[in-house]
Motif scaffolding. Structure first.
Motif, PDB file in Angstrom:
ATOM      1  N   TRP A  56       0.844  -1.198   0.000  1.00  0.00           N
ATOM      2  CA  TRP A  56       0.000   0.000   0.000  1.00  0.00           C
ATOM      3  C   TRP A  56       0.874   1.240   0.000  1.00  0.00           C
ATOM      4  CZ3 TRP A  56      -5.178  -0.992  -0.281  1.00  0.00           C
ATOM      5  CH2 TRP A  56      -5.592  -2.279   0.090  1.00  0.00           C
ATOM      6  N   ALA A  57       0.453   2.243  -0.750  1.00  0.00           N
ATOM      7  CA  ALA A  57       1.117   3.539  -0.762  1.00  0.00           C
ATOM      8  C   ALA A  57       0.111   4.609  -0.351  1.00  0.00           C
ATOM      9  CB  ALA A  57       1.682   3.840  -2.149  1.00  0.00           C
ATOM     10  N   ASN A  58       0.613   5.687   0.252  1.00  0.00           N
ATOM     11  CA  ASN A  58      -0.243   6.783   0.710  1.00  0.00           C
ATOM     12  C   ASN A  58      -0.172   7.929  -0.290  1.00  0.00           C
ATOM     13  OD1 ASN A  58      -1.367   9.051   1.972  1.00  0.00           O
ATOM     14  ND2 ASN A  58      -0.803   8.326   4.009  1.00  0.00           N
ATOM     15  N   SER A  59      -1.282   8.166  -0.988  1.00  0.00           N
ATOM     16  CA  SER A  59      -1.352   9.237  -1.980  1.00  0.00           C
ATOM     17  C   SER A  59      -2.252  10.350  -1.450  1.00  0.00           C
ATOM     18  CB  SER A  59      -1.899   8.687  -3.302  1.00  0.00           C
ATOM     19  OG  SER A  59      -2.002   9.710  -4.277  1.00  0.00           O
ATOM     20  N   GLY A  60      -1.670  11.225  -0.633  1.00  0.00           N
ATOM     21  CA  GLY A  60      -2.436  12.328  -0.058  1.00  0.00           C
ATOM     22  C   GLY A  60      -3.582  11.863   0.807  1.00  0.00           C
ATOM     23  N   GLY A  61      -3.379  10.778   1.540  1.00  0.00           N
ATOM     24  CA  GLY A  61      -4.413  10.238   2.406  1.00  0.00           C
ATOM     25  C   GLY A  61      -5.248   9.143   1.772  1.00  0.00           C
ATOM     26  N   VAL A  62      -5.040   8.885   0.482  1.00  0.00           N
ATOM     27  CA  VAL A  62      -5.729   7.805  -0.229  1.00  0.00           C
ATOM     28  C   VAL A  62      -4.808   6.590  -0.288  1.00  0.00           C
ATOM     29  CG1 VAL A  62      -6.748   7.084  -2.426  1.00  0.00           C
ATOM     30  CG2 VAL A  62      -7.064   9.431  -1.612  1.00  0.00           C
ATOM     31  N   ARG A  63      -5.286   5.442   0.187  1.00  0.00           N
ATOM     32  CA  ARG A  63      -4.469   4.226   0.135  1.00  0.00           C
ATOM     33  C   ARG A  63      -4.534   3.632  -1.268  1.00  0.00           C
ATOM     34  NH1 ARG A  63      -4.854  -0.430   4.090  1.00  0.00           N
ATOM     35  NH2 ARG A  63      -6.889  -0.632   3.069  1.00  0.00           N
ATOM     36  N   VAL A  64      -3.356   3.460  -1.874  1.00  0.00           N
ATOM     37  CA  VAL A  64      -3.254   2.926  -3.228  1.00  0.00           C
ATOM     38  C   VAL A  64      -2.607   1.550  -3.144  1.00  0.00           C
ATOM     39  CG1 VAL A  64      -2.216   3.245  -5.509  1.00  0.00           C
ATOM     40  CG2 VAL A  64      -3.116   5.227  -4.250  1.00  0.00           C
ATOM     41  N   HIS A  65      -3.297   0.552  -3.667  1.00  0.00           N
ATOM     42  CA  HIS A  65      -2.814  -0.823  -3.592  1.00  0.00           C
ATOM     43  C   HIS A  65      -1.937  -1.164  -4.795  1.00  0.00           C
ATOM     44  CE1 HIS A  65      -3.341  -5.309  -4.061  1.00  0.00           C
ATOM     45  NE2 HIS A  65      -2.821  -5.192  -2.852  1.00  0.00           N
ATOM     46  N   PHE A  66      -0.909  -1.995  -4.554  1.00  0.00           N
ATOM     47  CA  PHE A  66      -0.032  -2.423  -5.648  1.00  0.00           C
ATOM     48  C   PHE A  66       0.493  -3.826  -5.381  1.00  0.00           C
ATOM     49  CE2 PHE A  66       2.769  -0.328  -2.580  1.00  0.00           C
ATOM     50  CZ  PHE A  66       3.844  -1.210  -2.485  1.00  0.00           C
ATOM     51  N   TYR A  67       0.962  -4.468  -6.445  1.00  0.00           N
ATOM     52  CA  TYR A  67       1.698  -5.725  -6.356  1.00  0.00           C
ATOM     53  C   TYR A  67       3.108  -5.497  -6.877  1.00  0.00           C
ATOM     54  CZ  TYR A  67      -2.544  -8.352  -5.331  1.00  0.00           C
ATOM     55  OH  TYR A  67      -3.689  -8.829  -4.740  1.00  0.00           O
ATOM     56  N   ASP A  68       4.065  -6.222  -6.269  1.00  0.00           N
ATOM     57  CA  ASP A  68       5.478  -6.047  -6.570  1.00  0.00           C
ATOM     58  C   ASP A  68       6.117  -7.428  -6.696  1.00  0.00           C
ATOM     59  OD1 ASP A  68       8.188  -5.404  -6.620  1.00  0.00           O
ATOM     60  OD2 ASP A  68       8.097  -4.058  -4.895  1.00  0.00           O
ATOM     61  N   ALA A  94       3.200   8.511  -8.202  1.00  0.00           N
ATOM     62  CA  ALA A  94       4.309   9.023  -7.391  1.00  0.00           C
ATOM     63  C   ALA A  94       4.342   8.365  -6.020  1.00  0.00           C
ATOM     64  CB  ALA A  94       4.187  10.543  -7.255  1.00  0.00           C
ATOM     65  N   ALA A  95       3.171   8.117  -5.450  1.00  0.00           N
ATOM     66  CA  ALA A  95       3.115   7.476  -4.127  1.00  0.00           C
ATOM     67  C   ALA A  95       3.677   6.059  -4.174  1.00  0.00           C
ATOM     68  CB  ALA A  95       1.674   7.461  -3.620  1.00  0.00           C
ATOM     69  N   VAL A  96       3.340   5.322  -5.225  1.00  0.00           N
ATOM     70  CA  VAL A  96       3.846   3.954  -5.361  1.00  0.00           C
ATOM     71  C   VAL A  96       5.355   3.967  -5.613  1.00  0.00           C
ATOM     72  CG1 VAL A  96       3.737   1.863  -6.771  1.00  0.00           C
ATOM     73  CG2 VAL A  96       1.629   3.038  -6.103  1.00  0.00           C
ATOM     74  N   VAL A  97       5.831   4.907  -6.409  1.00  0.00           N
ATOM     75  CA  VAL A  97       7.275   5.031  -6.646  1.00  0.00           C
ATOM     76  C   VAL A  97       8.004   5.281  -5.328  1.00  0.00           C
ATOM     77  CG1 VAL A  97       9.055   6.476  -7.711  1.00  0.00           C
ATOM     78  CG2 VAL A  97       7.063   5.769  -9.050  1.00  0.00           C
ATOM     79  N   ARG A  98       7.483   6.179  -4.508  1.00  0.00           N
ATOM     80  CA  ARG A  98       8.106   6.461  -3.204  1.00  0.00           C
ATOM     81  C   ARG A  98       8.090   5.229  -2.311  1.00  0.00           C
ATOM     82  NH1 ARG A  98       4.938  11.125  -3.539  1.00  0.00           N
ATOM     83  NH2 ARG A  98       3.479  10.264  -2.014  1.00  0.00           N
ATOM     84  N   GLU A  99       6.942   4.571  -2.220  1.00  0.00           N
ATOM     85  CA  GLU A  99       6.790   3.451  -1.303  1.00  0.00           C
ATOM     86  C   GLU A  99       7.691   2.285  -1.678  1.00  0.00           C
ATOM     87  OE1 GLU A  99       5.460   1.341   1.936  1.00  0.00           O
ATOM     88  OE2 GLU A  99       5.085   3.461   1.444  1.00  0.00           O
ATOM     89  N   THR A 100       7.900   2.073  -2.960  1.00  0.00           N
ATOM     90  CA  THR A 100       8.696   0.933  -3.422  1.00  0.00           C
ATOM     91  C   THR A 100      10.170   1.271  -3.598  1.00  0.00           C
ATOM     92  OG1 THR A 100       8.064   1.449  -5.712  1.00  0.00           O
ATOM     93  CG2 THR A 100       6.754  -0.220  -4.539  1.00  0.00           C
ATOM     94  N   GLY A 101      10.530   2.539  -3.380  1.00  0.00           N
ATOM     95  CA  GLY A 101      11.934   2.934  -3.436  1.00  0.00           C
ATOM     96  C   GLY A 101      12.530   2.957  -4.824  1.00  0.00           C
ATOM     97  N   LEU A 102      11.713   3.138  -5.839  1.00  0.00           N
ATOM     98  CA  LEU A 102      12.219   3.160  -7.205  1.00  0.00           C
ATOM     99  C   LEU A 102      13.021   4.444  -7.460  1.00  0.00           C
ATOM    100  CD1 LEU A 102       9.139   1.863  -9.236  1.00  0.00           C
ATOM    101  CD2 LEU A 102      11.081   0.563  -8.354  1.00  0.00           C
ATOM    102  N   ARG A 103      14.126   4.289  -8.166  1.00  0.00           N
ATOM    103  CA  ARG A 103      14.956   5.439  -8.552  1.00  0.00           C
ATOM    104  C   ARG A 103      14.925   5.635 -10.070  1.00  0.00           C
ATOM    105  NH1 ARG A 103      14.127   6.068  -4.081  1.00  0.00           N
ATOM    106  NH2 ARG A 103      15.549   6.267  -2.310  1.00  0.00           N
TER     107      ARG A 103
END
Length: 248
Positions: A12-24, A89-98
């Motif tokens: 899960w990533a936090n996008s301005g208070g909205v929880r965004v789900h992802f798979y990795d 952007a939230a998912v990029v931050r949460e997953t540490g992508l560069r």
């Protein structure tokens, strides 16, 4: 088979208070291959791309469900381009992508383009599937028609909530996204009449990128990721591998 059943990490990533789900798929991937972030189409969810994550192993891939879709939160408002770009952007931050490759299918292509224009230095390549370089405004009455004539008959009301469909119609503003970008690109395009990518749209893409590869699917229109899904996967796989080879 669900994505979690394939051994992919659910997050899960936090996008301005909205929880965004992802798979990795990172736990099953090789670090030397640069990752791909996948932006699904309008009513698609992360779960629907588990087969692409599997196909592209050992490359790390991450796929999100945008707000109002899949397991992600459904806010009462916030459905224009900026908010969808914020989800990426939230998912990029949460997953540490560069550094990453970025793929968007259908309306997900406009979200990917919006993100790439803000973060061009981190995008190794951009892949877009059957959608022009623009963010479209939906016409009056589109939400009801889309929900009643497409989502209900195709049993897709669990993929995207009615609040999200209505928010997209009410809030989306038309924006051209055809400025020049520095990374190489792949365009996937259906050749039948239902394609959303015209010849002039394709020429706009050619003008945007220093190099552009094209994969065309002659038995498909806009439904190329359904009717010719294996061919789409192979085109994505080969393009990414070529970019890895060229970067050595």
């Amino acid at each position: 088979m669900k994505a979690a059943d394939r051994g992919f990490t659910s997050g899960w990533a936090n996008s301005g208070g909205v929880r965004v789900h992802f798979y990795d798929s990172g736990d099953r991937a090789r670090r030397e291959l640069k990752p791909l972030l996948i932006c699904p189409g309008l009513s698609e969810t992360a779960e629907e791309y588990a087969d692409l994550l599997e196909f592209l192993l050992p490359r790390r891939c991450i796929v999100l469900s945008f707000r109002g879709r899949g397991r992600s939160d459904t806010p009462a408002s916030g459905y224009d381009l900026d908010e969808h770009v914020a989800d990426i952007a939230a998912v990029v931050r949460e997953t540490g992508l560069r550094k990453l490759h970025l793929f968007g299918h259908s309306r997900g292509a406009s979200y990917a383009l919006g993100y790439a224009r803000l973060h061009a230095s981190s995008i190794l390549s951009l892949l877009v599937s059957d959608y022009p370089a623009e963010h479209r405004q939906m016409p009056e009455g589109w939400a009801a028609s889309y929900y009643n004539d497409y989502l209900i008959p195709h049993n897709r009301t669990g993929n995207i909530r009615l609040e999200a469909v209505q928010g997209i119609q009410q809030e989306s503003k038309p924006i051209l996204l055809d400025g020049q970008l520095p990374m190489p690109a792949l365009v996937l395009r259906g050749k039948l009449d239902s394609s959303l990518l015209s010849d002039s749209d394709l020429e706009r893409y050619r003008a945007m990128f220093p190099s552009l590869s094209l994969a065309e699917f002659y038995r498909s229109g806009h439904d190329l990721m359904g009717t010719e899904r294996p061919g789409c996967f192979l085109a994505i796989h080969d393009f990414l591998n070529l970019q890895s080879y060229l970067s050595y």
